[in-house]
Design an enzyme around this catalytic site. Structure first.
Site, PDB file in Angstrom:
ATOM      1  N   LYS A  45      -0.945   5.568   7.359  1.00  0.00           N
ATOM      2  CA  LYS A  45      -1.459   6.518   6.354  1.00  0.00           C
ATOM      3  C   LYS A  45      -2.879   6.138   5.921  1.00  0.00           C
ATOM      4  O   LYS A  45      -3.600   6.959   5.385  1.00  0.00           O
ATOM      5  CB  LYS A  45      -0.517   6.646   5.158  1.00  0.00           C
ATOM      6  CG  LYS A  45      -0.102   5.343   4.543  1.00  0.00           C
ATOM      7  CD  LYS A  45       1.187   5.518   3.728  1.00  0.00           C
ATOM      8  CE  LYS A  45       1.942   4.205   3.661  1.00  0.00           C
ATOM      9  NZ  LYS A  45       3.365   4.315   3.573  1.00  0.00           N
TER      10      LYS A  45
ATOM     11  N   LYS B 173      -5.829  -7.463   3.633  1.00  0.00           N
ATOM     12  CA  LYS B 173      -6.305  -6.690   2.470  1.00  0.00           C
ATOM     13  C   LYS B 173      -7.273  -7.491   1.632  1.00  0.00           C
ATOM     14  O   LYS B 173      -8.270  -6.968   1.151  1.00  0.00           O
ATOM     15  CB  LYS B 173      -5.124  -6.228   1.599  1.00  0.00           C
ATOM     16  CG  LYS B 173      -4.454  -5.013   2.174  1.00  0.00           C
ATOM     17  CD  LYS B 173      -3.885  -4.075   1.129  1.00  0.00           C
ATOM     18  CE  LYS B 173      -3.253  -2.887   1.842  1.00  0.00           C
ATOM     19  NZ  LYS B 173      -1.984  -2.472   1.296  1.00  0.00           N
TER      20      LYS B 173
ATOM     21  N   LYS C 253      -2.370   1.144  15.158  1.00  0.00           N
ATOM     22  CA  LYS C 253      -1.097   1.828  14.856  1.00  0.00           C
ATOM     23  C   LYS C 253      -1.357   3.066  13.995  1.00  0.00           C
ATOM     24  O   LYS C 253      -2.325   3.099  13.213  1.00  0.00           O
ATOM     25  CB  LYS C 253      -0.128   0.865  14.160  1.00  0.00           C
ATOM     26  CG  LYS C 253      -0.503   0.537  12.748  1.00  0.00           C
ATOM     27  CD  LYS C 253       0.639  -0.121  11.972  1.00  0.00           C
ATOM     28  CE  LYS C 253       0.142  -0.340  10.549  1.00  0.00           C
ATOM     29  NZ  LYS C 253       1.052  -0.943   9.640  1.00  0.00           N
TER      30      LYS C 253
END
Ligand code: TYM
Length: 346
Positions: free
Chosen positions: A207, A121, A204
């Site tokens: 969301k 991130k 994967k």
């Protein structure tokens, strides 16, 4: 015998989910929540909604509140039984944040910075823009787990590194002070450890996927879900065969099919021998719709009764606090915090 060494009547399990979406996705369900419902029979289960983890990135307060209820309703709809399992909200049990601080104080700064999630991130948006909470997230997660001294933590593959840090911190604390924590084991069944994106089967299902077409949101309109399955990316060739390297798209769909229908992958390969991808995906769409339709109905019905959800969450928090508070008393004692004396005792 001190409270943290008391034998447990049934070994405990614990896990959590972040309320960061209106609906769980198929990866959350198959990778984690389904196991929670199955394991609750043989273990003493604690499942929580990680609302404190959900604020490590910018968030909307109104949405967070609503999604916390939605997460609770979905756990119950997935078969987690509030009579058997403690279902609770993380912030209702203040011991999580309290033990989190202690975990932060025994973690190295470099060690925290090396955690994959933080690295990814901060690489994406810049270290100056991520919160300190994102850096210390894994220490809060270690606290979430260690407070309950669970034997297993049922999660998907993406949580493995956090579990490893949790074990390291437990060992470090036990070694530095006194044996206090049990070393928890990750419970990650291989078949559903990592459900992949339907459009990009090498990533994967998540969301934060780049395209919503790759994500099966369990509360979505079942018609939309069926269409997403029928348009899932397949591979060259036409044979329905499980081959992770050559056919990652079909391998992912076979895993989903097998997990939802209970039919072994080999039997599915035989069933679809000589048939094309189209037939296979059409049948899988039916299987998925058969699962999501009643799940959605149950969730929506539960969401209509907020008072009942509040009752479930209050009862869950009470069960959780009874365990968490006792662990924290031991931890505080072992690190040398003077116990508060109530003025009435003086
Ligand atoms: P979260 O909310 O991202 O995901 C909830 C669970 O779903 C699993 N999962 C998947 N499994 C298989 N395939 C996928 N594509 C997939 N995507 C998600 C996750 O592995 C997880 O088990 N940090 C946790 C929440 C948490 C927690 C804890 C979990 C906080 N404290 C203590 C266990 C114990 C998280 O962000 O999960």
């Amino acid at each position: 015998m001190s409270s943290t060494q008391e034998p447990q009547a049934r070994p405990r399990i614990l896990s959590g989910i972040q309320p960061t979406s209106d609906t769980i996705h198929l990866g959350n369900y198959l990778g984690a929540v389904r196991q929670w419902a199955q394991l609750q029979e043989d273990f003493e289960p604690f499942f929580f909604i990680a609302n404190q983890h959900a604020i490590t990135v910018e968030h909307d307060a109104k949405l967070l509140r609503e999604r916390t209820y939605r997460a609770a309703a979905q756990l119950v709809a997935a078969g987690v039984d509030p009579e058997r399992s403690a279902i609770f909200v993380q912030s209702h049990v203040p011991e999580h944040a309290q033990l989190g601080w202690i975990m932060e104080c025994i973690t190295g700064f470099g060690e925290a910075r090396r955690m994959t999630q933080f690295k990814d991130k901060s690489a994406k948006i810049g270290e100056g823009s991520v919160s300190v909470g994102l850096l210390t997230y894994p220490m809060l997660m270690a606290a979430d787990i260690l407070l309950y001294r669970p034997q297993y933590v049922p999660v998907g593959e993406d949580q493995r590194q956090h579990l490893e840090l949790t074990r390291d911190l437990a060992q470090r604390f036990n070694h530095r002070f006194k044996k206090t924590f049990r070393l928890p084991e990750a419970y990650i069944p291989k078949a559903t450890a990592k459900i992949m994106d339907l459009q990009d089967p090498t990533s994967k299902m998540s969301k934060s996927a780049s395209s919503p077409a790759g994500l099966i949101d369990v509360l979505d309109d079942p018609k939309v879900t069926a269409k997403k399955i029928r348009s899932a990316v397949t591979d060259s060739g036409s044979e329905v065969r499980f081959d992770e390297a050559e056919k990652p798209g079909i391998a992912n769909l076979l895993r989903i099919y097998s997990a939802l229908s209970g039919t072994e992958i080999e039997a599915l390969e035989k069933q679809y021998a000589g048939k094309g991808y189209g037939d296979f995906k059409k049948d899988l769409a039916d299987v998925v719709v058969e699962f999501v339709t009643p799940f959605r109905d149950r969730t929506l019905a539960l969401l209509d009764d907020r008072a009942e959800l509040d009752r479930i969450l209050a009862a869950g928090a009470e069960k959780a606090r009874a365990v968490a508070a006792r662990t924290l008393v031991d931890v505080y004692d072992r690190v040398g915090f003077v116990a508060p004396v109530r003025s009435a005792d003086q």
